[in-house]
Design a protein around this motif. Structure first.
Motif, PDB file in Angstrom:
ATOM      1  N   GLN A  25       0.797  -3.724   3.977  1.00 54.57           N
ATOM      2  CA  GLN A  25       0.457  -4.726   2.990  1.00 54.57           C
ATOM      3  C   GLN A  25      -1.062  -4.903   2.926  1.00 54.57           C
ATOM      4  N   ARG A  26      -1.587  -4.948   1.689  1.00 56.21           N
ATOM      5  CA  ARG A  26      -3.024  -5.172   1.495  1.00 56.21           C
ATOM      6  C   ARG A  26      -3.249  -6.629   1.108  1.00 56.21           C
TER       7      ARG A  26
ATOM      8  N   ASP B 145       1.105   3.600   2.046  1.00 54.33           N
ATOM      9  CA  ASP B 145       1.613   3.950   3.366  1.00 54.33           C
ATOM     10  C   ASP B 145       2.627   2.934   3.884  1.00 54.33           C
TER      11      ASP B 145
ATOM     12  N   ARG C 100       0.451   9.027  -3.452  1.00 55.59           N
ATOM     13  CA  ARG C 100       0.234   8.253  -4.674  1.00 55.59           C
ATOM     14  C   ARG C 100       1.356   8.517  -5.679  1.00 55.59           C
TER      15      ARG C 100
ATOM     16  N   LYS D 166       0.839  -1.184   0.000  1.00 54.69           N
ATOM     17  CA  LYS D 166       0.000   0.000   0.000  1.00 54.69           C
ATOM     18  C   LYS D 166       0.881   1.243   0.000  1.00 54.69           C
TER      19      LYS D 166
END
Length: 492
Positions: free
Chosen positions: A146-147, A143, A390, A141
């Protein structure tokens, strides 16, 4: 000679001449064809149930759903195991998507597509279909966290896609107009435009930026099935949804089942998430806006990211407390770190200046940072800039990929960078965001030049040489989206 049933029609279907005039004797006439024995002159039904007839079947479902918002559908499963629909869903999958636990690929499954689909349809029809566990993978991610993403087996993807298509015919009638996430014909920019126009022209002085903590991992299965049963009473549909929820997750070689959550990455997960939020949040928030709020209220939701606008601060604070209580009932929780109530709107700058405070605060939504600003004539606008995190994350990805492609031909790397820039412009090319696009463009150029010079110890590249590559391959920043007022066709 002309006995009934003895021959085909003796009248040839006449076609136009090649000079466009039928009556000319000198014109060469095109050859006609007789009608086959026993065939009617007009075919009233398609020989195969193609896309048009599939949509006609769902159109009847939509009509019933729109006519009676309380009706429960008892026979939907035959729409799911229809071979033509399964075939359409197969071709709608990504060709190079990751493999599930079965290791099946799109290409290999398609080598015997008709046999495989007939077998799949038969298992769905007689109840012999079994859902497979979801393979768990992680993606980074912005930030740094982990997604978790679930990768279903190929047949699960096909059946889930078919189920989602059928259920969408019902729930698209029920869903609120301020819900934009994962819905046909709606996207991020529709939500962004609705938010921008609502804040600019509505009586919005306070903005509540709400984020649900680990939403996809905390969906309560029991509540979800209760919500679905409001509209669906087909036991076969409910049984298969239970199968997917309880199929388990494969991680590190072990399969474990979760009592909560639906894995991100499945074809049905977005629809299930929207159903859960429709009953737990949307209906309640719409009633709260009409009966409890003292001033105007704006609602825009995209999946689990929601933005609420209020005329009065008292309404915003009361809504926030009531929403926390509402979420607690359905095992949901707001993310305290990302949920903020800020003063925002056309009067925010003046009010804060009068109190001796700084500029109005900003908030992020769908990859854009929203700010209070004014036009050259002094009119209030919502300024949207590309979210800084981003941009940083994307530049980091490009840097790593350029390192991997260091020794590939220059034209291949140039084509790849061109596709990256076009994709970036396609999403972030909104009015008044040209400065962010130009900054991203120049940083990509700098990274590419640096990568090219590292190909050799004597690989110095002057800016004149670099300019030739830039002009040939890299598209310049451009605004591709109209102003929100020009494109907005929905009511929030």
């Amino acid at each position: 000679m002309h006995g009934c049933g003895k021959s085909d029609s003796v009248i040839l279907p006449r076609k136009s001449a090649n000079n466009g005039v039928d009556t000319s004797a000198s014109a060469e006439q095109m050859e006609g064809r007789t009608l086959a024995k026993g065939n009617s002159r007009e075919q009233t039904r398609l020989r195969t149930q193609r896309r048009e007839s599939l949509q006609n079947d769902l159109a009847r479902v939509r009509q019933i759903a729109a006519k009676d918002k309380e009706v429960k559908f008892t026979a939907l499963w035959h729409h799911v195991y229809n071979i033509d629909r399964l075939r359409e869903c197969y071709y709608g999958l990504k060709r190079k998507s990751a493999k599930g636990v079965d290791g099946e690929t799109w290409k290999h499954y398609g080598e015997n597509l008709e046999e495989n689909l007939c077998d799949l349809s038969g298992r769905l029809k007689r109840g012999a279909y079994h859902a497979k566990p979801v393979r768990r993978v992680y993606i980074p991610k912005p930030d740094g966290r982990q997604r978790p993403i679930g990768v279903p087996a190929l047949e699960d993807k096909i059946v889930q896609s078919a189920t989602a298509e059928v259920l969408n015919a019902i729930y698209e009638i029920d869903f609120k107009s301020f819900s934009y996430g994962f819905r046909p014909g709606r996207g991020q920019h529709d939500a962004l435009d609705a938010l921008s126009v609502g804040i600019r022209w509505g009586r919005v002085n306070w903005v509540l930026d709400a984020d649900i903590r680990s939403f996809f991992d905390t969906i309560d299965h029991e509540w979800l099935l209760k919500f679905i049963e409001h509209r669906i009473s087909d036991k076969r549909v409910l049984r298969h949804i239970k199968k997917w929820l309880l199929a388990g997750v494969l991680e590190d070689g072990k399969i474990w089942q979760a009592e909560y959550g639906t894995p991100q990455g499945g074809s049905l997960s977005p629809l299930l998430a929207n159903i859960y939020l429709h009953y737990s949040l949307d209906i309640w928030a719409d009633i709260w806006r009409k009966k409890t709020a003292k001033g105007e209220m704006l609602i825009v939701r995209f999946a689990d990211d929601s933005v609420f606008g209020f005329q009065y601060r008292s309404d915003a604070e009361r809504f926030l407390e009531d929403m926390k209580k509402r979420f607690a009932r359905f095992h949901l929780e707001l993310n305290a770190e990302k949920t903020r109530l800020i003063e925002f709107g056309r009067f925010a700058a003046g009010n804060r200046a009068g109190r001796g405070e700084g500029k109005p605060e900003i908030f992020d939504f769908l990859g854009f940072t929203h700010m209070c600003d004014k036009t050259r004539t002094g009119k209030f606008i919502v300024l949207r800039r590309t979210k800084r995190k981003r941009v940083q994350a994307k530049l980091k990805e490009i840097k790593i990929e350029l390192r991997r492609r260091m020794h590939e031909p220059v034209y291949e790397v140039g084509q790849w960078l061109a596709s990256v820039l076009r994709g970036h412009y396609q999403y972030y090319g909104v009015p008044r965001n040209i400065a962010s696009l130009q900054s991203f463009y120049h940083q990509v150029i700098w990274l590419w030049r640096r990568a090219l010079m590292r190909r050799s110890q004597k690989g110095w590249i002057s800016w004149e040489q670099m300019d030739r590559r830039i002009k040939r391959w890299l598209p310049r920043p451009t605004i591709l989206h109209p102003y929100p007022e020009q494109r907005l066709h929905v009511t929030t």
